[in-house]
Design a protein around this motif. Structure first.
Motif, PDB file in Angstrom:
ATOM      1  N   LEU A 113       0.819  -1.193   0.000  1.00  0.00           N
ATOM      2  CA  LEU A 113       0.000   0.000   0.000  1.00  0.00           C
ATOM      3  C   LEU A 113       0.862   1.255   0.000  1.00  0.00           C
ATOM      4  O   LEU A 113       0.504   2.247  -0.625  1.00  0.00           O
ATOM      5  CB  LEU A 113      -0.952  -0.013   1.201  1.00  0.00           C
ATOM      6  CG  LEU A 113      -2.023  -1.096   1.206  1.00  0.00           C
ATOM      7  CD1 LEU A 113      -2.823  -1.059   2.496  1.00  0.00           C
ATOM      8  CD2 LEU A 113      -2.926  -0.982   0.016  1.00  0.00           C
ATOM      9  N   ALA A 114       1.992   1.186   0.716  1.00  0.00           N
ATOM     10  CA  ALA A 114       2.889   2.336   0.720  1.00  0.00           C
ATOM     11  C   ALA A 114       3.458   2.553  -0.682  1.00  0.00           C
ATOM     12  O   ALA A 114       3.568   3.697  -1.140  1.00  0.00           O
ATOM     13  CB  ALA A 114       4.013   2.133   1.733  1.00  0.00           C
ATOM     14  N   GLY A 115       3.785   1.473  -1.371  1.00  0.00           N
ATOM     15  CA  GLY A 115       4.319   1.568  -2.722  1.00  0.00           C
ATOM     16  C   GLY A 115       3.317   2.129  -3.717  1.00  0.00           C
ATOM     17  O   GLY A 115       3.705   2.695  -4.735  1.00  0.00           O
ATOM     18  N   LYS A 116       2.039   1.997  -3.420  1.00  0.00           N
ATOM     19  CA  LYS A 116       0.994   2.521  -4.291  1.00  0.00           C
ATOM     20  C   LYS A 116       0.586   3.938  -3.904  1.00  0.00           C
ATOM     21  O   LYS A 116      -0.326   4.508  -4.480  1.00  0.00           O
ATOM     22  CB  LYS A 116      -0.232   1.613  -4.243  1.00  0.00           C
ATOM     23  CG  LYS A 116       0.025   0.253  -4.845  1.00  0.00           C
ATOM     24  CD  LYS A 116      -1.216  -0.607  -4.778  1.00  0.00           C
ATOM     25  CE  LYS A 116      -0.935  -1.960  -5.422  1.00  0.00           C
ATOM     26  NZ  LYS A 116      -2.128  -2.797  -5.458  1.00  0.00           N
ATOM     27  N   GLY A 117       1.253   4.502  -2.887  1.00  0.00           N
ATOM     28  CA  GLY A 117       0.954   5.861  -2.467  1.00  0.00           C
ATOM     29  C   GLY A 117      -0.315   5.984  -1.646  1.00  0.00           C
ATOM     30  O   GLY A 117      -0.868   7.076  -1.524  1.00  0.00           O
ATOM     31  N   THR A 177      -2.636   8.188   3.219  1.00  0.00           N
ATOM     32  CA  THR A 177      -2.369   9.405   2.463  1.00  0.00           C
ATOM     33  C   THR A 177      -3.718   9.967   2.009  1.00  0.00           C
ATOM     34  O   THR A 177      -4.746   9.285   2.108  1.00  0.00           O
ATOM     35  CB  THR A 177      -1.511   9.107   1.224  1.00  0.00           C
ATOM     36  OG1 THR A 177      -2.265   8.245   0.359  1.00  0.00           O
ATOM     37  CG2 THR A 177      -0.184   8.456   1.584  1.00  0.00           C
ATOM     38  N   PRO A 178      -3.755  11.191   1.486  1.00  0.00           N
ATOM     39  CA  PRO A 178      -5.019  11.689   0.934  1.00  0.00           C
ATOM     40  C   PRO A 178      -5.601  10.747  -0.132  1.00  0.00           C
ATOM     41  O   PRO A 178      -6.816  10.530  -0.182  1.00  0.00           O
ATOM     42  CB  PRO A 178      -4.633  13.045   0.345  1.00  0.00           C
ATOM     43  CG  PRO A 178      -3.501  13.507   1.214  1.00  0.00           C
ATOM     44  CD  PRO A 178      -2.726  12.237   1.513  1.00  0.00           C
ATOM     45  N   GLN A 210      -7.115   7.870   1.749  1.00  0.00           N
ATOM     46  CA  GLN A 210      -8.373   8.275   2.377  1.00  0.00           C
ATOM     47  C   GLN A 210      -9.503   8.322   1.351  1.00  0.00           C
ATOM     48  O   GLN A 210     -10.635   7.915   1.642  1.00  0.00           O
ATOM     49  CB  GLN A 210      -8.211   9.634   3.056  1.00  0.00           C
ATOM     50  CG  GLN A 210      -7.332   9.571   4.288  1.00  0.00           C
ATOM     51  CD  GLN A 210      -7.042  10.943   4.871  1.00  0.00           C
ATOM     52  OE1 GLN A 210      -7.365  11.968   4.305  1.00  0.00           O
ATOM     53  NE2 GLN A 210      -6.399  10.945   6.035  1.00  0.00           N
ATOM     54  N   ALA A 211      -9.202   8.796   0.159  1.00  0.00           N
ATOM     55  CA  ALA A 211     -10.222   8.847  -0.897  1.00  0.00           C
ATOM     56  C   ALA A 211     -10.676   7.440  -1.277  1.00  0.00           C
ATOM     57  O   ALA A 211     -11.872   7.182  -1.437  1.00  0.00           O
ATOM     58  CB  ALA A 211      -9.687   9.589  -2.121  1.00  0.00           C
ATOM     59  N   LEU A 212      -9.722   6.530  -1.409  1.00  0.00           N
ATOM     60  CA  LEU A 212     -10.073   5.140  -1.735  1.00  0.00           C
ATOM     61  C   LEU A 212     -10.899   4.516  -0.619  1.00  0.00           C
ATOM     62  O   LEU A 212     -11.888   3.831  -0.875  1.00  0.00           O
ATOM     63  CB  LEU A 212      -8.813   4.323  -2.008  1.00  0.00           C
ATOM     64  CG  LEU A 212      -9.032   2.876  -2.418  1.00  0.00           C
ATOM     65  CD1 LEU A 212      -9.849   2.786  -3.708  1.00  0.00           C
ATOM     66  CD2 LEU A 212      -7.696   2.166  -2.582  1.00  0.00           C
TER      67      LEU A 212
END
Length: 93
Positions: free
Chosen positions: A1-5, A24-25, A28-30
Motif C-alpha cells: 500500500l505504501a508503494g501505491k501511495g 495518504t489523501p 483516504q479517498a479510496l
C-alpha cells in the motif's frame, strides 16, 4: 500500500521495529469509496443471521480478540537479526 501511495509508514521514535501507519489523501479517498461497499456487503451477509445469532457472534469475536491481545502482551518475541535479509546466516563451508 505504501508503494501505491496509499499509506505512509513512519518508524517509531523509541523503537524502530514499530511503525506508525496513516493513510495518504489518496488512501483516504479510496477508503471513502470502498467503505460503503464493504459495509453493505457485511450487512447483506449478516442478513442470514438472527439478532440472537449476531449477538452471539459479536460476543465470541470479542472473546477471541481479548484472548489474542492477552497472548500478544505476554509473548516473548525474538529479536530481529541485524544481518541483511533478516536471517542468521550459516558460515560458508
Amino acid at each position: 500500500l505504501a508503494g501505491k501511495g496509499l499509506l505512509l509508514r513512519e518508524a517509531g521514535r523509541a523503537d524502530r521495529r514499530q511503525a506508525r501507519l496513516s493513510l495518504t489523501p489518496q488512501g483516504q479517498a479510496l477508503f471513502g469509496t470502498l467503505f460503503p461497499i464493504v459495509r453493505d456487503l457485511n450487512l447483506e451477509l449478516l442478513g442470514a443471521l438472527s439478532g440472537t445469532d449476531i449477538a452471539q457472534l459479536d460476543h465470541a469475536l470479542g472473546a477471541l480478540q481479548a484472548r489474542a491481545e492477552a497472548m500478544a502482551s505476554q509473548a516473548e518475541l525474538p529479536k530481529a537479526s541485524r544481518h541483511r535479509g533478516g536471517r542468521d546466516r550459516m558460515p560458508s563451508s
